[in-house]
Structure formats: C-alpha cells, structure tokens
Design a protein around this motif. Structure first.
Motif, PDB file in Angstrom:
ATOM      1  N   ALA A   1     -46.925  -2.029  -1.612  1.00 30.68           N
ATOM      2  CA  ALA A   1     -46.441  -3.255  -2.228  1.00 30.68           C
ATOM      3  C   ALA A   1     -47.295  -3.554  -3.453  1.00 30.68           C
ATOM      4  CB  ALA A   1     -46.518  -4.419  -1.242  1.00 30.68           C
ATOM      5  N   VAL A   2     -46.687  -4.134  -4.485  1.00 31.93           N
ATOM      6  CA  VAL A   2     -47.399  -4.522  -5.706  1.00 31.93           C
ATOM      7  C   VAL A   2     -47.262  -6.028  -5.866  1.00 31.93           C
ATOM      8  CG1 VAL A   2     -47.592  -4.257  -8.199  1.00 31.93           C
ATOM      9  CG2 VAL A   2     -46.961  -2.285  -6.778  1.00 31.93           C
ATOM     10  N   LEU A   3     -48.388  -6.728  -5.887  1.00 32.76           N
ATOM     11  CA  LEU A   3     -48.403  -8.181  -6.015  1.00 32.76           C
ATOM     12  C   LEU A   3     -49.168  -8.567  -7.269  1.00 32.76           C
ATOM     13  CD1 LEU A   3     -49.250  -9.185  -2.320  1.00 32.76           C
ATOM     14  CD2 LEU A   3     -46.990  -9.037  -3.384  1.00 32.76           C
ATOM     15  N   ARG A   4     -48.737  -9.661  -7.890  1.00 34.67           N
ATOM     16  CA  ARG A   4     -49.405 -10.152  -9.094  1.00 34.67           C
ATOM     17  C   ARG A   4     -49.643 -11.656  -8.982  1.00 34.67           C
ATOM     18  NH1 ARG A   4     -45.817  -6.280 -10.742  1.00 34.67           N
ATOM     19  NH2 ARG A   4     -46.678  -4.626 -12.089  1.00 34.67           N
ATOM     20  N   SER A   5     -50.837 -12.070  -9.386  1.00 34.41           N
ATOM     21  CA  SER A   5     -51.159 -13.490  -9.485  1.00 34.41           C
ATOM     22  C   SER A   5     -51.528 -13.767 -10.933  1.00 34.41           C
ATOM     23  CB  SER A   5     -52.327 -13.861  -8.560  1.00 34.41           C
ATOM     24  OG  SER A   5     -52.731 -15.196  -8.767  1.00 34.41           O
ATOM     25  N   ALA A   6     -50.834 -14.689 -11.569  1.00 31.75           N
ATOM     26  CA  ALA A   6     -51.034 -14.916 -13.006  1.00 31.75           C
ATOM     27  C   ALA A   6     -51.992 -16.067 -13.293  1.00 31.75           C
ATOM     28  CB  ALA A   6     -49.696 -15.201 -13.676  1.00 31.75           C
TER      29      ALA A   6
END
Length: 284
Positions: free
Chosen positions: A180-185
């Motif tokens: 899984a690929v998660l991003r927090s901006a």
C-alpha cells in the motif's frame, strides 16, 4: 526540533493513522511519504503498538544516523510518560539502552543487520520501520532485502513500513509489490525557502552562515536557529564565527553524533535566551 508543545493527536501524520493500520492488517507492506515535521518518526511506531499490531513483539525503527536514533527514543519515551530503556529504547553501535520491557526500539541500520546474522528469523520483532529511506545506505538496502525475503518465506506475519519525506514511490512500490502507498501532505509549521543571491564562492561557509544569521536576527527578533554543516570542523568554526558576530545575543551549541549525550541534550534543550545550534548533516 524534536520537542513540540502540540498534542500527538494534532500532528499532521494523525490523518493517516486509520489507513495505515488497515493497510498493515491487510497487506503487511506500506510505503508512507510525509513532510518533515509531520510527526511520522515519533507517531507511526506508537500507532503500530497502540492499535494492537505487535502482539508480544517489538517494532524496530531504523534510523540512518546515531544522533536522531537517541533523540527520537528520548522524545517518544517522554511522550509515553516513561524513561528511555523501558517501553521505548534505542540501540546504536556499542550502546544498547533497552530492556525486556522495550516494545519500540530505535536502532541504526547496522544494528538490525547484525541481528539478522545472529537470528535470521528475527524472533521477537513484529514490525520494521525504515525511516528516512531516501538517504539510501548500503546497510539499509541490504536489511530491506532481507526483511522482504523473510516475510515472503518464514515470517508472513512480519510488518514492513518504508517512509520518508521524499521518496520515488513508483520505483519503490514496484520493488515492494504488493504494498500500500500512503501520503500525508500536512506540515506542523509552514516552511518557506529563500536563496542567497550574492556570490559567496570564495568565502568560508561558516562566515557566510554567521553573516546570514545576523541578517535574520534583524528581520526576526524572536525564535531559535538551526544551521546544518557538512562536518564537525565546519560546525566548530561556525560556532566561533557566530559568537564573534553576534556576541551574547545567542546561546550557541554544536550538535553532532560524536558529542557525548550530555552535550547533545544541551543543544536540544529549551532556554529563555535565543538559541543557535550547528548540526552535522551526514553523521552515520
């Protein structure tokens, strides 16, 4: 730096807590990108522990440098109301501050590789977090390859998280597939970038730093300063240059991995007077 008055639940990284835990339960491999200052290095290990993903095991957090390894462990232990070496500990070359009660263990990359050699199935380790992975060192790359091979064979229960502020997620996702690929901006504080416009090629870097700090002091009458330098020699020269330029307007501290723990703690402590720390950028 590491310390913050914000509640952990208000840090930007908290927005991905539920997706992170769900992804680890479902796929066991996660890539996480989040800006510097979002709280990922301190909070993600706690999410994994507090949301019941570890069973009786540990989460091991790989750091590429000794100084952050120790400071992160200290801050997370403080957040959890304990002492370093109890529930939260750290291990670097020639120094092991852990106990049988340790559940979150911050280590430098070579430490876990040596553990792999001593115990190929990593008994007692339930999760591995590769932090600041964009720095890419040989030990970290080998350890990741060993962890993936172990997960694919004898330890399908092993959880693997690779995270950084700057990652080429496409290449890494292909290597870790399936994952899984998660991003927090989100950022804790806004960040602006300014570049020096005057020529500085023939000036010592410590003199440039001292002059620019003097300009910043005039423009910003409050706040501390942190300057990154390539090595201990440049740090010591910068300390002297700042002291000569600004006198007693700043308390000036060096900060790098060769200092003893007491000197490192002094550099990151809080003071009533404005503080300036000179930090090593590539301490291994």
């Amino acid at each position: 730096m590491l310390a913050t008055s914000l509640e952990p639940s208000s840090l930007p990284i908290s927005e991905i807590r539920a997706p992170l835990v769900a992804a680890l339960r479902d796929q066991q491999r996660v890539i996480l990108t989040a800006p510097t200052g979002s709280g990922k290095s301190t909070q993600v290990p706690q999410y994994i522990l507090d949301d019941g993903l570890l069973g009786d095991g540990q989460v091991v957090v790989l750091q590429p440098r000794r100084l952050p390894t120790r400071l992160l462990a200290g801050w997370v232990a403080h957040q959890r109301g304990g002492q370093v070496g109890d529930q939260v500990g750290y291990q670097v070359r020639l120094q092991n501050v852990t106990s049988p009660a340790t559940r979150i263990r911050y280590v430098t990359e070579g430490v876990l590789l040596r553990q792999f050699l001593a115990d190929p199935i990593l008994g007692g380790v339930q999760a591995i977090i590769f932090d600041e992975f964009h720095e890419r060192h040989l030990y970290g790359d080998i350890t990741l390859a060993r962890a993936l091979a172990l997960q694919a064979s004898q330890r399908p229960d092993l959880l693997i998280v690779v995270m950084s502020a700057t990652l080429d997620t496409e290449i890494l996702a292909a290597y870790l597939d399936p994952c899984a690929v998660l991003r927090s901006a989100g950022r804790t504080y806004p960040v602006t970038i300014d570049h020096i416009t005057k020529p500085v090629r023939d000036l010592p870097i410590w003199e440039v730093a001292a002059e620019e700090l003097a300009e910043l002091v005039r423009a910003h009458p409050e706040g501390d300063a942190l300057v990154f330098m390539p090595g201990a020699y440049e740090i010591s020269r910068t300390v002297r240059a700042v002291q000569d330029t600004l006198g007693n307007r700043f308390i000036v501290f060096p900060l790098h991995g060769e200092l003893d723990p007491r000197a490192q703690d002094a550099a990151v402590a809080r003071y009533d007077q404005r503080k300036r720390s000179e930090e090593h950028t590539s301490e291994l």
